[in-house]
Write an enzyme that holds these catalytic residues in place. Structure first.
Site, mmCIF file in Angstrom:
data_model
loop_
_atom_site.group_PDB
_atom_site.id
_atom_site.type_symbol
_atom_site.label_atom_id
_atom_site.label_comp_id
_atom_site.label_asym_id
_atom_site.label_seq_id
_atom_site.Cartn_x
_atom_site.Cartn_y
_atom_site.Cartn_z
ATOM 1 N N VAL A 157 -15.417 15.485 19.958
ATOM 2 C CA VAL A 157 -15.055 17.265 19.462
ATOM 3 C C VAL A 157 -14.192 17.740 20.214
ATOM 4 C CG1 VAL A 157 -18.636 16.674 19.639
ATOM 5 C CG2 VAL A 157 -16.892 17.737 21.606
ATOM 6 N N HIS A 184 -20.839 13.456 16.729
ATOM 7 C CA HIS A 184 -21.158 14.667 17.629
ATOM 8 C C HIS A 184 -20.733 15.885 17.700
ATOM 9 C CE1 HIS A 184 -22.120 10.839 20.691
ATOM 10 N NE2 HIS A 184 -23.101 10.969 19.610
ATOM 11 N N CYS A 223 -26.118 29.082 14.769
ATOM 12 C CA CYS A 223 -26.799 29.676 14.983
ATOM 13 C C CYS A 223 -27.972 29.208 14.889
ATOM 14 C CB CYS A 223 -27.273 31.394 14.367
ATOM 15 S SG CYS A 223 -28.915 31.587 14.373
ATOM 16 N N CYS A 236 -25.829 36.094 16.623
ATOM 17 C CA CYS A 236 -25.120 35.720 15.336
ATOM 18 C C CYS A 236 -25.094 36.908 14.617
ATOM 19 C CB CYS A 236 -26.760 34.834 14.621
ATOM 20 S SG CYS A 236 -25.744 34.537 12.640
ATOM 21 N N GLY A 278 -11.611 3.111 22.366
ATOM 22 C CA GLY A 278 -11.681 4.346 23.882
ATOM 23 C C GLY A 278 -13.488 4.695 23.950
ATOM 24 N N ASN A 311 -9.573 -0.742 24.925
ATOM 25 C CA ASN A 311 -9.715 -0.343 26.044
ATOM 26 C C ASN A 311 -9.323 -0.839 27.045
ATOM 27 O OD1 ASN A 311 -11.589 0.576 27.840
ATOM 28 N ND2 ASN A 311 -12.880 1.300 26.225
HETATM 29 P P1 OAD Z 1 -17.344 7.646 27.865
HETATM 30 O O1 OAD Z 1 -16.660 8.462 29.194
HETATM 31 O O2 OAD Z 1 -18.397 7.608 27.751
HETATM 32 O O3 OAD Z 1 -16.023 6.294 27.920
HETATM 33 C C1 OAD Z 1 -14.524 6.384 27.630
HETATM 34 C C2 OAD Z 1 -13.910 4.988 27.415
HETATM 35 O O4 OAD Z 1 -12.223 5.475 27.267
HETATM 36 C C3 OAD Z 1 -14.341 3.991 28.577
HETATM 37 O O5 OAD Z 1 -14.544 2.593 28.537
HETATM 38 C C4 OAD Z 1 -13.029 3.899 29.063
HETATM 39 O O6 OAD Z 1 -12.043 2.874 29.198
HETATM 40 C C5 OAD Z 1 -11.829 4.181 28.277
HETATM 41 N N1 OAD Z 1 -10.805 4.340 27.595
HETATM 42 C C6 OAD Z 1 -9.606 5.345 28.951
HETATM 43 N N2 OAD Z 1 -8.465 5.677 29.070
HETATM 44 C C7 OAD Z 1 -8.533 4.873 27.288
HETATM 45 C C8 OAD Z 1 -7.152 4.686 26.906
HETATM 46 N N3 OAD Z 1 -6.319 5.601 27.177
HETATM 47 N N4 OAD Z 1 -7.234 4.034 25.641
HETATM 48 C C9 OAD Z 1 -8.363 3.872 24.730
HETATM 49 N N5 OAD Z 1 -9.017 3.234 26.163
HETATM 50 C C10 OAD Z 1 -9.874 4.488 27.093
HETATM 51 O O7 OAD Z 1 -16.412 8.342 26.404
HETATM 52 P P2 OAD Z 1 -18.053 7.927 25.197
HETATM 53 O O8 OAD Z 1 -17.697 6.304 24.882
HETATM 54 O O9 OAD Z 1 -16.255 8.428 24.002
HETATM 55 O O10 OAD Z 1 -21.194 13.138 23.832
HETATM 56 O O11 OAD Z 1 -18.740 9.062 25.402
HETATM 57 C C11 OAD Z 1 -20.210 8.875 24.231
HETATM 58 C C12 OAD Z 1 -20.233 9.835 24.674
HETATM 59 O O12 OAD Z 1 -20.849 10.450 26.011
HETATM 60 C C13 OAD Z 1 -19.632 11.764 24.084
HETATM 61 O O13 OAD Z 1 -19.359 11.074 22.919
HETATM 62 C C14 OAD Z 1 -19.937 12.380 24.518
HETATM 63 C C15 OAD Z 1 -20.625 11.792 26.227
HETATM 64 O O14 OAD Z 1 -21.712 12.613 26.100
HETATM 65 C C16 OAD Z 1 -21.552 14.381 23.300
HETATM 66 O O15 OAD Z 1 -20.846 14.925 23.589
HETATM 67 C C17 OAD Z 1 -22.908 14.181 23.028
#
Ligand code: OAD
Length: 261
Positions: free
Chosen positions: A110, A126, A134, A170, A210, A236
């Site tokens: 986001v 997301h 609002c 709002c 990532g 990753n």
């Molecule tokens: P996470 O924080 O769950 O996962 C981050 C991933 O990035 C992990 O698997 C790390 O190993 C990897 N990582 C760390 N450093 C990195 C790098 N330099 N290059 C590549 N990968 C790296 O994040 P998301 O999977 O995005 O939801 O989480 C999913 C959702 O959970 C998010 O969108 C958010 C959260 O709640 C909402 O905001 C609705």
């Protein structure tokens, strides 16, 4: 953690990159890690805010029970993001829009860093932390450059139990605003996942970059692409539940691996 020197791109992937016309990339918090954005999970840690796991403060339930606290958490994150810049991973993906005939960038982030890095047509599953909407009439507000909405002012994070400022209001209908992001327990914005699914079914090459691949339905996009015959590549530094499904797993940082591709 592997360094750039350890990362090799297979001949098979290089050839696929040359010939592919239709490519989809799904990104998660890890692509922004090298910009200084903390990931939610990874390395065995989970983000905690004021003693609460992030999925409690970022939840539909918290929105109902304590909207000012939800604002405080997202204000904190926006302030953190305001000083950060896209990294080499975002910039590399921005170039892919011109490189492939049909390129789809889907993000769970986001943070707006793909757009700041020059990507166009980013499919945001997301939402976006720089928007508010609002709760009643859905009018949207832009929060860029710390724009003040209504009477609402940015405030410092306060560890005390003092009362938080109320949620912004709002201007169109007088009801409360909320961050325009998807919270735990909420559905994705209408139509967004359906469009991403369609693209996942059509792509030849799918990168998963990532993301811990724990949050659905986002994590199902590579599964859908694999089911439709695409070649799946994960980038990753850690393995994820999707690693076994992938044709290639490149263990490395997005900002180092993506420019090599
Ligand atoms: P996470 O924080 O769950 O996962 C981050 C991933 O990035 C992990 O698997 C790390 O190993 C990897 N990582 C760390 N450093 C990195 C790098 N330099 N290059 C590549 N990968 C790296 O994040 P998301 O999977 O995005 O939801 O989480 C999913 C959702 O959970 C998010 O969108 C958010 C959260 O709640 C909402 O905001 C609705």
């Amino acid at each position: 953690m592997p360094t750039t020197a350890d990362v090799t791109i297979s001949l098979s992937l290089r050839e696929r990159m040359q010939s592919a016309r239709n490519v989809l990339v799904l990104t998660g918090a890890g692509i922004s890690a090298e910009s200084g954005v903390p990931t939610f999970r990874g390395g065995g840690n989970t983000t905690i805010w004021k003693g609460m796991p992030f999925d409690v403060i970022s939840s539909a339930r918290m929105l109902q029970t304590n909207l000012p606290a939800v604002w405080e958490w997202f204000n904190y994150r926006r302030r953190l993001l305001a000083a950060l810049k896209p990294n080499a991973g975002h910039l590399a993906l921005a170039r892919w829009h011109d490189r492939f005939d049909d390129f789809t960038l889907v993000t769970q982030n986001v943070d707006n860093l793909h757009q700041l890095g020059g990507s166009r047509e980013v499919t945001e599953l997301h939402g976006n932390i720089w928007r508010a909407r609002c709760v009643e009439c859905s009018t949207r507000y832009n929060l860029f450059e710390n724009e003040v909405v209504g009477d609402f002012k940015e405030h410092e994070v306060d560890e005390s139990d003092e009362e938080l400022p109320p949620a912004p209001i709002c201007e169109a209908c007088g009801n409360s605003l909320r961050p325009d992001v998807v919270l735990f327990g909420e559905l994705l914005p209408p139509g967004v996942f359906e469009r991403a699914t369609e693209k996942a079914q059509q792509c030849e090459l799918c990168f998963v970059v990532g993301t811990s691949a724990l949050v659905y339905p986002a994590a199902s996009l590579p599964e859908i692409a694999a089911g439709a015959g695409a070649y799946i590549v994960e980038v990753n530094p850690e393995r994820t539940p999707l690693s076994d499904l992938c044709d290639e797993v490149i263990m490395g940082k997005a900002g180092e691996v993506l420019p090599l591709l």
